[in-house]
Design an enzyme around this catalytic site. Sequence first.
Site, PDB file in Angstrom:
ATOM      1  N   GLY A 132      11.914  -4.740   4.182  1.00 33.89           N
ATOM      2  CA  GLY A 132      10.643  -4.517   4.874  1.00 33.89           C
ATOM      3  C   GLY A 132       9.716  -5.721   4.730  1.00 33.89           C
ATOM      4  N   PHE A 133       8.493  -5.534   5.170  1.00 37.88           N
ATOM      5  CA  PHE A 133       7.503  -6.619   5.158  1.00 37.88           C
ATOM      6  C   PHE A 133       7.291  -7.160   3.737  1.00 37.88           C
ATOM      7  CE2 PHE A 133       2.692  -7.152   4.853  1.00 37.88           C
ATOM      8  CZ  PHE A 133       2.713  -8.496   5.140  1.00 37.88           C
ATOM      9  N   TYR A 143       0.229  10.580   4.005  1.00 41.40           N
ATOM     10  CA  TYR A 143       0.721   9.366   3.333  1.00 41.40           C
ATOM     11  C   TYR A 143       0.036   9.208   1.977  1.00 41.40           C
ATOM     12  CZ  TYR A 143       1.670   4.384   2.562  1.00 41.40           C
ATOM     13  OH  TYR A 143       2.053   3.170   2.032  1.00 41.40           O
ATOM     14  N   LYS A 188       1.991   9.291  -1.646  1.00 42.69           N
ATOM     15  CA  LYS A 188       1.953   8.203  -2.626  1.00 42.69           C
ATOM     16  C   LYS A 188       1.303   8.666  -3.932  1.00 42.69           C
ATOM     17  CE  LYS A 188       3.929   4.572  -0.742  1.00 42.69           C
ATOM     18  NZ  LYS A 188       5.009   3.806  -1.393  1.00 42.69           N
TER      19      LYS A 188
END
Length: 323
Positions: A10-11, A146, A150
Site C-alpha cells: 500500500g501507500f 473506521y 482502529k
Amino acid sequence: MKILITGGAGFLGSHLGDTFLARGDQVICMDLGSIAKVQHNFNNPNFVYVRDSVLNDAMVDSLVSQADVVYHMAAVVGVEFYVDDPYNVLNININGTQTVLRAAYKYGKRVVFTSTSEVYGRNPKVPWAEDDDRVLGSTRIDRWCYSTSKAAGEHFCFGYHKMGLPVTVVRYFNVYGPRLDALDRGRVITIFLGQALRDDPITVVGDGMQTRCFTYVTDAIKATVEAGLRDEAIGEICNIGNDLEIPIKDIAEAVVRLSGSKSEIHYVPQEQIYGNSYEDVPRRVPDVTKMHRLLGVSADVTLEEGLKATIDYFKPAKSSAGE
Ligand code: UDP
C-alpha cells in the site's frame, strides 16, 4: 533485521519497505492488493512478496514467526469505503489485527500497529494529545466505523501488551505523497489533483473551512521506522503528523496554483459526495510533542514541497484519470 509489513504494497507500506531495504534490512511484504507500488523491488534478494490476506491465520502465523519486527498496516482505509462498505472495514481491520497480534504474542515478536487520527473523531479541543478523548457520532453514521475499527485494534494491542507483548501504536494525520491512492480516489489530495490536472471543478465540501494537518510521507515514514526500533516506544501511543493546520479550501487553492490548473473551486454539499452516511471532522490537529520526544522526529517537509513532489508523481497519470 527481518521486517514483516502487512499491507506492505500500500501507500505507507511500500514506502516503509523501501526505507528498510535501503537500510540493508530484509522485508517481507504481505498484501492482497495491486503490486504497482512494490514491483520495483521484485529483483531485490532482500524483498519477499506474499500475496495473501491478514485473515489467513496459518500464513500470518508462518510469516510472523520469521520476522524480527511486525508492522501491521493492512487495513481498509478511505472515506469512500467507510460509507460504502462498513462491513469490510470492520471485518478486515478488527479481525485482521487480532490474527496478527495472536501470532506475534505466540512468538513474542515486536509489533507496530498503524492507527489513525480518526480515533479522536471530532473532539473539538485541538490539538490532540495521545491520551485525549475520543468524540464520535452515532453508529448509524457509517463514517465512524473506521475510527471504531482502529480503536478496537488499539485496545487489542494494549490488552496483549498487558500480557507482555512489545507493541507500539502510531496514529497518522493525513499523510500524503507519491503513491497515495490513485487520482480521483481515496483521499482529498488525490481527488483534488485528479480534478486539477483535467481543469475540472474542484469539489470542496461545505464551506471548506474544515481543517486538516497534512503530513508528507517521508516525514511519516521516518517516525514509523523509529517506532519499531526504539525500546522507549514499547507500550506507547504516538501521533505522527505535521501540526500546521490548513483549511481544505486553502488546499484546493494550493493544488490549483502548484499544478498550473485552470480549475474553478466549487463548494458542494457533503451529501453530493458521500450521501447521508457521512459526517465531517471540523478540525484535526496533532500535538506532536511526544513524536519529537519519543521518536526524535519532526515533520519538516513543507506543504509546498510535498505537494509539488506529489503533483510531479501524478502528472503522467492525468490521461487515465477517473478510470
Ligand atoms: N473533501 C473535500 N472534497 C472532496 C473530498 C474531501 O472537500 O472531494 C474534504 C472532506 O470533507 C474532509 C477533507 O477534505 O473535510 C479530508 O477528507 P479525506 O477524505 O481526505 O479524509 P479525512 O481527513 O476526512 O479522513
